[in-house]
Write an enzyme that holds these catalytic residues in place. Structure first.
Site, PDB file in Angstrom:
ATOM      1  N   PRO A  91      45.434  49.658  48.040  1.00 31.63           N
ATOM      2  CA  PRO A  91      44.370  49.275  48.924  1.00 31.63           C
ATOM      3  C   PRO A  91      44.186  47.727  48.793  1.00 31.63           C
ATOM      4  O   PRO A  91      43.837  47.055  49.719  1.00 31.63           O
ATOM      5  CB  PRO A  91      42.987  49.665  48.640  1.00 31.63           C
ATOM      6  CG  PRO A  91      43.180  50.562  47.377  1.00 31.63           C
ATOM      7  CD  PRO A  91      44.545  50.514  46.780  1.00 31.63           C
ATOM      8  N   GLU A 118      41.910  54.434  38.596  1.00 29.55           N
ATOM      9  CA  GLU A 118      41.300  53.063  39.118  1.00 29.55           C
ATOM     10  C   GLU A 118      42.214  52.155  39.577  1.00 29.55           C
ATOM     11  O   GLU A 118      42.075  51.135  40.674  1.00 29.55           O
ATOM     12  CB  GLU A 118      40.617  52.551  37.916  1.00 29.55           C
ATOM     13  CG  GLU A 118      39.154  51.965  38.386  1.00 29.55           C
ATOM     14  CD  GLU A 118      38.264  52.442  39.278  1.00 29.55           C
ATOM     15  OE1 GLU A 118      37.739  51.761  40.218  1.00 29.55           O
ATOM     16  OE2 GLU A 118      38.065  53.471  39.232  1.00 29.55           O
ATOM     17  N   ARG A 156      61.057  57.332  61.831  1.00 27.44           N
ATOM     18  CA  ARG A 156      60.940  57.432  63.257  1.00 27.44           C
ATOM     19  C   ARG A 156      62.003  56.366  63.732  1.00 27.44           C
ATOM     20  O   ARG A 156      62.430  56.436  64.911  1.00 27.44           O
ATOM     21  CB  ARG A 156      59.564  57.517  63.900  1.00 27.44           C
ATOM     22  CG  ARG A 156      58.769  58.131  63.502  1.00 27.44           C
ATOM     23  CD  ARG A 156      57.177  58.292  64.137  1.00 27.44           C
ATOM     24  NE  ARG A 156      57.623  58.500  65.700  1.00 27.44           N
ATOM     25  CZ  ARG A 156      57.490  57.558  66.714  1.00 27.44           C
ATOM     26  NH1 ARG A 156      57.499  56.351  66.583  1.00 27.44           N
ATOM     27  NH2 ARG A 156      57.623  57.929  67.934  1.00 27.44           N
ATOM     28  N   ASP A 171      56.720  53.083  72.551  1.00 26.19           N
ATOM     29  CA  ASP A 171      55.420  53.313  71.422  1.00 26.19           C
ATOM     30  C   ASP A 171      54.250  52.342  71.509  1.00 26.19           C
ATOM     31  O   ASP A 171      54.689  51.121  72.034  1.00 26.19           O
ATOM     32  CB  ASP A 171      55.929  53.280  69.874  1.00 26.19           C
ATOM     33  CG  ASP A 171      56.622  54.408  69.657  1.00 26.19           C
ATOM     34  OD1 ASP A 171      56.515  55.452  70.365  1.00 26.19           O
ATOM     35  OD2 ASP A 171      57.095  54.427  68.226  1.00 26.19           O
TER      36      ASP A 171
HETATM   37  N1  ADE Z   1      45.716  53.896  47.612  1.00 19.21           N
HETATM   38  C1  ADE Z   1      44.495  54.201  47.632  1.00 19.21           C
HETATM   39  N2  ADE Z   1      43.921  53.650  48.875  1.00 19.21           N
HETATM   40  C2  ADE Z   1      45.128  53.173  49.704  1.00 19.21           C
HETATM   41  C3  ADE Z   1      45.367  52.546  50.882  1.00 19.21           C
HETATM   42  N3  ADE Z   1      44.451  52.541  51.769  1.00 19.21           N
HETATM   43  N4  ADE Z   1      46.623  52.270  51.283  1.00 19.21           N
HETATM   44  C4  ADE Z   1      47.495  52.391  50.443  1.00 19.21           C
HETATM   45  N5  ADE Z   1      47.407  52.871  49.142  1.00 19.21           N
HETATM   46  C5  ADE Z   1      45.871  53.350  48.728  1.00 19.21           C
END
Ligand code: ADE
Length: 250
Positions: A91, A118, A156, A171
């Site tokens: 994230p 985590e 793709r 697309d």
């Molecule tokens: N791992 C946990 N959340 C994620 C996300 N939003 N994008 C990529 N990997 C992740």
């Protein structure tokens, strides 16, 4: 194109990688998805891949050694070029969009590392991954679904994976706009009719109508896309139509 996936849960990939376009692309030899279990590179008898974080706090952290060794193993076993991207899904990464997908599709191989718990030890971010990708501003249970999103979107664009009738050239996002509405038979369904324009057979007018609808939708749902669109992607006619829409709106 080869996708080398490092994960603690290879089983998660079974369904999504064995259906539809991705399954066909693999059986045609256009793409290859290889799954590698990070746990195979753990050292102790419990095959431990995570540990408590230094400094305290909740949650476990993925140990660096099994991930480094898994990547090194894959790189040498598959003779991957030095320039192969090693992508950590997390994230904290740069957000994936169609232009990053297009860039990734230019490589012959991608290594995808799926984080869990985590997070992963910072040395993986700093000294192993060449880039870090997030698929959106939300937290998943791990990087596996994100890796599958990357594989699906990149595959793709590999020539031959998507038939010419389903061409990715039109697309959403490739054009910089959301897609225009689509209709199929019947022409009338529960009293809702297909827009007459689409039945007219006048292809120039249909293209114009579709362009207007794409602009209308983008303005309504993703005005940020219009703001980021480079000048040469909008015609004079597009601008006139957008002005008209904003006047209507006011
Ligand atoms: N791992 C946990 N959340 C994620 C996300 N939003 N994008 C990529 N990997 C992740």
């Amino acid at each position: 194109m080869r996708f080398q996936v490092l994960t603690l849960f290879p089983g998660m990939f079974e369904g999504p990688m064995s259906e539809s376009i991705i399954a066909r692309a693999q059986s045609q030899g256009l793409i290859e998805v290889s799954l590698h279990d990070i746990r195979d590179h753990a050292h102790d008898k419990h095959r431990q891949v995570d540990d408590y974080g230094f400094g305290g706090g909740p949650g476990m952290v993925m140990k660096p050694a099994p991930i480094f060794e898994a990547v090194e193993h894959v790189k040498s076993a598959s003779s991957l070029p030095d320039a192969t991207p090693v992508i950590l899904l997390s994230p904290q990464g740069d957000r994936l969009d169609q232009s990053s997908v297009e860039r990734l599709a230019t490589f012959q191989d991608l290594v995808l590392i799926c984080g869990r718990y985590e997070g992963v030890d910072e040395r993986v971010h700093q000294h192993l991954a060449t880039e870090e990708i997030s698929i959106g501003d939300y937290v998943l249970g791990g990087g596996e679904l994100a890796a599958m999103v990357v594989i699906d979107a990149v595959a793709r664009l590999v020539p031959g994976v998507v038939g010419s009738t389903e061409s990715p050239a039109n697309d959403s996002f490739t054009t910089g706009l959301l897609q225009h509405p689509l209709y199929t038979r019947p022409a009338e369904f529960r009293n809702w009719e297909v827009p007459e324009m689409l039945l007219s057979g006048n292809h120039a007018e249909i293209d114009r109508w579709r362009r207007h609808e794409a602009l209308r939708r983008t303005l309504a749902h993703r005005p940020d896309l219009l703001e980021r669109l480079s000048d040469d992607l909008l015609t004079e006619e597009d601008r006139r139509y957008l002005d008209e829409l904003s006047r209507e709106h006011k």
